[in-house]
Write an enzyme that holds these catalytic residues in place. Structure first.
Site, PDB file in Angstrom:
ATOM      1  N   ARG A 208      33.740  61.220  65.381  1.00 21.29           N
ATOM      2  CA  ARG A 208      34.744  61.115  66.088  1.00 21.29           C
ATOM      3  C   ARG A 208      36.669  60.539  65.961  1.00 21.29           C
ATOM      4  O   ARG A 208      36.996  59.835  66.987  1.00 21.29           O
ATOM      5  CB  ARG A 208      35.000  61.185  67.648  1.00 21.29           C
TER       6      ARG A 208
ATOM      7  N   ASP B 157      40.150  59.156  66.054  1.00 16.41           N
ATOM      8  CA  ASP B 157      41.088  59.114  67.530  1.00 16.41           C
ATOM      9  C   ASP B 157      42.631  59.696  67.177  1.00 16.41           C
ATOM     10  O   ASP B 157      42.743  60.436  66.234  1.00 16.41           O
ATOM     11  CB  ASP B 157      41.114  57.730  67.783  1.00 16.41           C
TER      12      ASP B 157
ATOM     13  N   ARG C  59      40.282  49.890  63.972  1.00 16.37           N
ATOM     14  CA  ARG C  59      41.900  49.748  64.928  1.00 16.37           C
ATOM     15  C   ARG C  59      41.795  48.367  65.597  1.00 16.37           C
ATOM     16  O   ARG C  59      42.670  47.366  64.979  1.00 16.37           O
ATOM     17  CB  ARG C  59      42.610  50.582  65.455  1.00 16.37           C
TER      18      ARG C  59
END
Length: 235
Positions: free
Chosen positions: A46, A48, A191
């Site tokens: 999924r 972002d 990230r």
């Protein structure tokens, strides 16, 4: 299906209510138009808002007997230009794009100067950055660890343990690239790990993996630089 997309204009992968444009939502919208039936798809990851994919994998079931090459062609004609179905193939009914995956690999592109032609597909952190220092931090990430400190809250996962098998920085022309492979990833985990590579020392990352807490403020790197590169399954 294997899907490539430029995630800049999308509010992430996952379907959202209220007409918010997502990659999953666009794929399901087009499948309904082509197959004339409601189709719910499941993605391997999924991503972002603003994150891209080269090798996102999604699975779905349909009662249609339309040939796959025709279905793929029809989908690519109707999808926005930022989304492209690279391939379609039939799989056993028990296959699940998310739960059948053995590993996922992400790639992050980091520019050391704000080059305009890279701004859609690279994060920026002014350099220069030393590869040896970046990889000293990346080495600490390899193995099975609790990555709770390097993820956003709100995840639906039952555990924050992840097994990282590969984490390496390299230089490619004017940019740095970070490739990381693991059995699973938490929300925004890559990230955060990119930011950790740039701003933290190996010992600090090690402590955070041991305690589940950060000893410093850390913001996730710009989503523009992140690409879901590949997903692995049993052959």
């Amino acid at each position: 299906m294997e899907v490539e997309y430029d995630g800049t204009s999308f509010f992430g992968w996952q379907r959202q209510p209220g007409g918010i444009v997502t990659v999953q939502g666009e794929l399901e919208r087009v499948l309904f138009r082509v197959l004339q039936e409601d189709v719910s798809i499941v993605g391997a990851g999924r991503t972002d808002r603003g994150v891209h994919a080269r090798g996102q994998v999604a699975s779905f079931a349909t009662g249609s007997g339309m040939p796959l090459d025709r279905l793929r062609h029809a989908m690519n004609c109707l999808l926005p230009e930022e989304v492209y179905v690279r391939s379609l193939r039939e799989v056993p009914m028990e296959f699940h794009a998310r739960f059948s995956a053995l590993w996922r690999q992400y790639r992050y592109t980091l520019a050391e100067e704000p080059f305009p032609l890279l701004r859609r597909f690279a994060g920026v952190h002014r350099g220069p950055h030393e590869l040896a220092a970046l990889n000293a931090v990346a080495d600490v990430m390899v193995g099975e660890h609790d990555f709770a400190a390097f993820s956003r809250s709100g995840s639906d996962t039952k555990t924050t343990m992840c097994a990282v098998t590969h984490a390496v920085w390299r230089r490619s022309g004017e940019v740095l690239m970070f490739d990381i492979r693991a059995d699973r990833f938490l929300r925004s985990m890559v990230r955060y790990l990119v930011s950790a590579s740039i701003t933290m020392q190996p010992g600090e990352v090690f402590d955070a993996l041991q305690t589940g807490r950060l000893g410093c403020q850390l913001k996730p790197a710009d989503p523009a630089g992140l690409v879901l590169w590949e997903v692995g399954y049993e052959v």
